[in-house]
Design a protein around this motif. Sequence first.
Motif, short mmCIF file in Angstrom:
data_model
loop_
_atom_site.label_atom_id
_atom_site.label_comp_id
_atom_site.label_asym_id
_atom_site.label_seq_id
_atom_site.Cartn_x
_atom_site.Cartn_y
_atom_site.Cartn_z
N VAL A 155 81.19 16.46 64.31
CA VAL A 155 80.76 16.65 65.69
C VAL A 155 81.29 17.99 66.20
N HIS A 156 80.38 18.80 66.72
CA HIS A 156 80.73 20.06 67.38
C HIS A 156 80.30 19.91 68.83
N ALA A 157 81.23 20.14 69.76
CA ALA A 157 80.90 19.92 71.16
C ALA A 157 81.71 20.86 72.05
N PRO A 158 81.21 21.11 73.28
CA PRO A 158 82.04 21.84 74.24
C PRO A 158 83.31 21.03 74.49
N ARG A 159 84.42 21.71 74.66
CA ARG A 159 85.69 21.01 74.89
C ARG A 159 85.65 20.23 76.20
N THR A 160 84.98 20.76 77.20
CA THR A 160 84.85 20.07 78.47
C THR A 160 83.43 19.52 78.58
N LEU A 161 83.32 18.22 78.69
CA LEU A 161 82.02 17.58 78.79
C LEU A 161 81.69 17.39 80.26
N THR A 189 85.16 25.23 72.23
CA THR A 189 84.52 24.10 71.56
C THR A 189 85.54 23.28 70.80
N MET A 190 85.12 22.09 70.41
CA MET A 190 85.97 21.22 69.60
C MET A 190 85.14 20.71 68.43
N THR A 191 85.81 20.42 67.35
CA THR A 191 85.16 19.88 66.16
C THR A 191 85.94 18.66 65.70
N MET A 192 85.21 17.57 65.48
CA MET A 192 85.82 16.32 65.03
C MET A 192 84.93 15.71 63.94
N THR A 193 85.51 14.87 63.13
CA THR A 193 84.71 14.17 62.12
C THR A 193 84.79 12.67 62.37
N TYR A 194 83.80 11.97 61.86
CA TYR A 194 83.86 10.52 61.93
C TYR A 194 83.28 9.93 60.66
N GLU A 195 83.73 8.71 60.39
CA GLU A 195 83.18 7.91 59.30
C GLU A 195 83.01 6.51 59.88
N ALA A 196 81.75 6.06 59.93
CA ALA A 196 81.46 4.75 60.50
C ALA A 196 80.28 4.15 59.78
N ASP A 197 80.39 2.91 59.42
CA ASP A 197 79.31 2.19 58.73
C ASP A 197 78.82 2.94 57.50
N ALA A 208 75.08 15.60 81.66
CA ALA A 208 74.39 15.03 80.49
C ALA A 208 74.10 16.14 79.50
N LEU A 209 74.62 15.99 78.29
CA LEU A 209 74.44 17.00 77.25
C LEU A 209 73.51 16.46 76.17
N PRO A 210 72.58 17.29 75.69
CA PRO A 210 71.70 16.83 74.63
C PRO A 210 72.45 16.66 73.31
N LEU A 211 72.06 15.66 72.55
CA LEU A 211 72.63 15.42 71.23
C LEU A 211 71.66 15.98 70.20
N VAL A 212 72.19 16.82 69.30
CA VAL A 212 71.39 17.39 68.22
C VAL A 212 71.97 16.87 66.92
N LEU A 213 71.16 16.13 66.17
CA LEU A 213 71.55 15.64 64.86
C LEU A 213 70.87 16.52 63.82
N THR A 214 71.65 17.07 62.91
CA THR A 214 71.08 17.98 61.92
C THR A 214 71.84 17.91 60.62
N SER A 215 71.22 18.43 59.57
CA SER A 215 71.91 18.50 58.28
C SER A 215 71.94 19.92 57.75
N VAL A 252 76.49 18.71 68.89
CA VAL A 252 75.81 18.80 67.61
C VAL A 252 76.56 17.97 66.58
N VAL A 253 75.82 17.11 65.89
CA VAL A 253 76.39 16.30 64.82
C VAL A 253 75.74 16.75 63.52
N VAL A 254 76.55 17.27 62.63
CA VAL A 254 76.07 17.73 61.33
C VAL A 254 76.37 16.63 60.32
N VAL A 255 75.32 16.20 59.62
CA VAL A 255 75.47 15.13 58.63
C VAL A 255 75.06 15.67 57.27
N PRO A 256 75.75 15.25 56.21
CA PRO A 256 75.44 15.79 54.88
C PRO A 256 74.14 15.26 54.28
N ASP A 257 73.70 14.08 54.71
CA ASP A 257 72.53 13.44 54.12
C ASP A 257 71.41 13.35 55.16
#
Length: 120
Positions: free
Chosen positions: A48-54, A34-42, A57-64, A78-83
């Motif tokens: 973001v936690h994702a399989p290293r090889t995409l 797996t790979m883990t990356m962060t982003y800051e936008a708007d 079609a992979l489902p997107l899970v947004l969670t806190s 999986v995208v983990v958001v603090p808010d």
Amino acid sequence: MAIGRVVVAVVCALVLTAPSTEAAPAQDEHSPTTMTMTYEADGLVGVVHAPRTLVGALPLVLTSDISARPLVRQGAVVVVVPDRSALPRHRELWRELSDGTGPLAQRFAGFARHVVVAEP
């Protein structure tokens, strides 16, 4: 003397090729890389936690509030958001990305054709 060397060589070969007594991991313990990356936008921050090889079609899970690792092992992004209240705004960012546009398009371009953004 030559027989002694042969015996030592045979013993060494048997030791080196003997099956291991260590237990093999169970099938469900194996996980893809797996790979883990962060982003800051708007004004939004996500991890973001994702399989290293995409692939496909992979489902997107947004969670806190849940651990991402089990879902990523099952092939989700999986995208983990603090808010928690910002989840709809994050969903919109990823929906734009799936169209190849928006502020995430440059950094996460490889995700564009692999992430499926489901309706809440």
